[in-house]
Design a protein around this motif. Sequence first.
Motif, PDB file in Angstrom:
ATOM      1  N   GLY A   1       7.460   2.605 -10.037  1.00 49.49           N
ATOM      2  CA  GLY A   1       6.347   2.236 -10.897  1.00 49.49           C
ATOM      3  C   GLY A   1       5.976   0.769 -10.878  1.00 49.49           C
ATOM      4  O   GLY A   1       5.052   0.352 -11.583  1.00 49.49           O
ATOM      5  N   MET A   2       6.674  -0.049 -10.071  1.00 50.72           N
ATOM      6  CA  MET A   2       6.333  -1.465  -9.995  1.00 50.72           C
ATOM      7  C   MET A   2       5.047  -1.643  -9.196  1.00 50.72           C
ATOM      8  O   MET A   2       4.881  -1.046  -8.135  1.00 50.72           O
ATOM      9  N   LYS A   3       4.138  -2.454  -9.698  1.00 50.64           N
ATOM     10  CA  LYS A   3       2.881  -2.709  -8.995  1.00 50.64           C
ATOM     11  C   LYS A   3       3.129  -3.702  -7.869  1.00 50.64           C
ATOM     12  O   LYS A   3       3.557  -4.833  -8.104  1.00 50.64           O
ATOM     13  N   ILE A   4       2.859  -3.273  -6.637  1.00 48.44           N
ATOM     14  CA  ILE A   4       3.095  -4.103  -5.454  1.00 48.44           C
ATOM     15  C   ILE A   4       1.760  -4.469  -4.824  1.00 48.44           C
ATOM     16  O   ILE A   4       0.888  -3.603  -4.621  1.00 48.44           O
ATOM     17  N   ASP A   5       1.588  -5.743  -4.512  1.00 43.59           N
ATOM     18  CA  ASP A   5       0.385  -6.192  -3.809  1.00 43.59           C
ATOM     19  C   ASP A   5       0.296  -5.462  -2.469  1.00 43.59           C
ATOM     20  O   ASP A   5       1.249  -5.493  -1.679  1.00 43.59           O
ATOM     21  N   PRO A   6      -0.823  -4.779  -2.193  1.00 33.65           N
ATOM     22  CA  PRO A   6      -0.941  -4.035  -0.919  1.00 33.65           C
ATOM     23  C   PRO A   6      -0.775  -4.904   0.317  1.00 33.65           C
ATOM     24  O   PRO A   6      -0.367  -4.417   1.371  1.00 33.65           O
ATOM     25  N   ILE A   7      -1.057  -6.200   0.198  1.00 34.58           N
ATOM     26  CA  ILE A   7      -0.901  -7.102   1.342  1.00 34.58           C
ATOM     27  C   ILE A   7       0.576  -7.219   1.730  1.00 34.58           C
ATOM     28  O   ILE A   7       0.905  -7.420   2.905  1.00 34.58           O
ATOM     29  N   ILE A   8       1.481  -7.075   0.751  1.00 32.43           N
ATOM     30  CA  ILE A   8       2.912  -7.075   1.064  1.00 32.43           C
ATOM     31  C   ILE A   8       3.250  -5.866   1.927  1.00 32.43           C
ATOM     32  O   ILE A   8       3.991  -5.969   2.907  1.00 32.43           O
ATOM     33  N   ASN A   9       2.690  -4.705   1.558  1.00 35.53           N
ATOM     34  CA  ASN A   9       2.893  -3.500   2.378  1.00 35.53           C
ATOM     35  C   ASN A   9       2.362  -3.688   3.787  1.00 35.53           C
ATOM     36  O   ASN A   9       3.008  -3.311   4.772  1.00 35.53           O
TER      37      ASN A   9
ATOM     38  N   GLU B   1       2.292   2.384  13.270  1.00 36.06           N
ATOM     39  CA  GLU B   1       2.473   1.402  12.199  1.00 36.06           C
ATOM     40  C   GLU B   1       1.215   0.552  11.997  1.00 36.06           C
ATOM     41  O   GLU B   1       0.836   0.248  10.863  1.00 36.06           O
ATOM     42  N   TYR B   2       0.579   0.149  13.110  1.00 41.15           N
ATOM     43  CA  TYR B   2      -0.665  -0.619  12.974  1.00 41.15           C
ATOM     44  C   TYR B   2      -1.753   0.212  12.297  1.00 41.15           C
ATOM     45  O   TYR B   2      -2.516  -0.297  11.460  1.00 41.15           O
ATOM     46  N   GLN B   3      -1.832   1.492  12.647  1.00 37.03           N
ATOM     47  CA  GLN B   3      -2.823   2.367  12.015  1.00 37.03           C
ATOM     48  C   GLN B   3      -2.536   2.525  10.520  1.00 37.03           C
ATOM     49  O   GLN B   3      -3.464   2.570   9.706  1.00 37.03           O
ATOM     50  N   ASN B   4      -1.249   2.591  10.158  1.00 36.59           N
ATOM     51  CA  ASN B   4      -0.876   2.646   8.742  1.00 36.59           C
ATOM     52  C   ASN B   4      -1.299   1.366   8.025  1.00 36.59           C
ATOM     53  O   ASN B   4      -1.791   1.410   6.885  1.00 36.59           O
ATOM     54  N   ALA B   5      -1.118   0.226   8.699  1.00 36.01           N
ATOM     55  CA  ALA B   5      -1.507  -1.059   8.099  1.00 36.01           C
ATOM     56  C   ALA B   5      -3.016  -1.116   7.885  1.00 36.01           C
ATOM     57  O   ALA B   5      -3.490  -1.570   6.832  1.00 36.01           O
ATOM     58  N   ILE B   6      -3.766  -0.654   8.874  1.00 36.33           N
ATOM     59  CA  ILE B   6      -5.236  -0.656   8.754  1.00 36.33           C
ATOM     60  C   ILE B   6      -5.677   0.272   7.627  1.00 36.33           C
ATOM     61  O   ILE B   6      -6.568  -0.070   6.833  1.00 36.33           O
ATOM     62  N   ALA B   7      -5.028   1.443   7.515  1.00 35.82           N
ATOM     63  CA  ALA B   7      -5.353   2.388   6.445  1.00 35.82           C
ATOM     64  C   ALA B   7      -5.059   1.784   5.074  1.00 35.82           C
ATOM     65  O   ALA B   7      -5.838   1.952   4.115  1.00 35.82           O
ATOM     66  N   THR B   8      -3.953   1.063   4.973  1.00 33.82           N
ATOM     67  CA  THR B   8      -3.591   0.405   3.710  1.00 33.82           C
ATOM     68  C   THR B   8      -4.626  -0.641   3.327  1.00 33.82           C
ATOM     69  O   THR B   8      -5.033  -0.749   2.161  1.00 33.82           O
ATOM     70  N   LEU B   9      -5.087  -1.410   4.317  1.00 31.21           N
ATOM     71  CA  LEU B   9      -6.107  -2.428   4.074  1.00 31.21           C
ATOM     72  C   LEU B   9      -7.422  -1.804   3.626  1.00 31.21           C
ATOM     73  O   LEU B   9      -8.068  -2.290   2.691  1.00 31.21           O
ATOM     74  N   GLU B  10      -7.820  -0.729   4.292  1.00 27.95           N
ATOM     75  CA  GLU B  10      -9.068  -0.048   3.927  1.00 27.95           C
ATOM     76  C   GLU B  10      -8.987   0.503   2.500  1.00 27.95           C
ATOM     77  O   GLU B  10      -9.938   0.380   1.722  1.00 27.95           O
ATOM     78  N   LYS B  11      -7.841   1.105   2.164  1.00 32.21           N
ATOM     79  CA  LYS B  11      -7.653   1.673   0.830  1.00 32.21           C
ATOM     80  C   LYS B  11      -7.720   0.597  -0.247  1.00 32.21           C
ATOM     81  O   LYS B  11      -8.194   0.839  -1.355  1.00 32.21           O
TER      82      LYS B  11
END
Length: 329
Positions: free
Chosen positions: A122-130, A153-163
Amino acid sequence: MLTVETSNHGIYFIVPQPALRNAIRAIIDHEQVLAALLLLNILLAIPKVRKYLTKIFSSSSFDFIYYWALIIRDDTIDSFDCRRAHHHYMVGNVHRERGRHEDSLRHFVDARNIVDELSSLGMKIDPIINVGCQANIASALSNQGLFTDAKDEYQNAIATLEKADEGDSIHAAKVYNNYAITLKNNGELEESAKSYNRALDIYRAFDGYGAEIARICSNLSLTLAKKGDLKTALDMCQQALHMKLRNKQIGPDHILTAITYNNKGTILRLMGKLDEALKCHQNALRIKTMNTEKNIISIAHSKRDLASVLFLRFQRSNIMKVNQEKVVR
């Protein structure tokens, strides 16, 4: 009292006193760090520790290695503190810059696992850290030739950024650029070019990123050349060279300029323009050999490319000579 722990693939200075810990953490100049440690007379009497520190700080190959070299850790950090992930992240950077890719991967994975664990609680994590964890894991995988896993992994990073609505941020530009390198190394040239161009579009929307744009243009030129689009590749490489020569961060005698000269020479050689290619490779070799941070492998590559052009010129000269003799007969 400062103690040293060398377990878990890193060296840590455990500082119980928060004031002292914060003071050392605030020092970003490696000479100041050494001076402070010497002044405090902290464990430098132990030859092994002194040798290790000297090895870290005497390296001139990495301008920022010292920034990650001292990892200050307080034993009171509990399992709910995100600094646990940050420690692994920093150690991973040290290993990566030292070329220890398996060790760097292990630490980056540990960092991500900690972030995922905290997020699940439940801790709020900055998505940029992910994104940082994902991109660094991808880089470590790519450095080991595990391109398929790295792409995921790069595709996961791009998806995280888009989200996170960060798809057009500088963070995204960096991910797209590194993703393009992995795609190129995996032979996916069309997709690599698209990813490079995506990174360029993002960087061009911001001021102050001329050096990054120049580097991407230089890398993209080789991808285009491998695709067979030599004219566009040469134009792109010339743009990169022009930008690097004018850029205050880079300039005419920088190793990055040498790399672009080398790329241009390679493209000109493929086009059959051997005299122009020769001049480019000579410029690249001159800059690399005069650079204070000489990279033996990079210099060897330039010598190899220069020798290749000279050999082709020799072959062409012999063919012309034979043809002239046939005409005379």
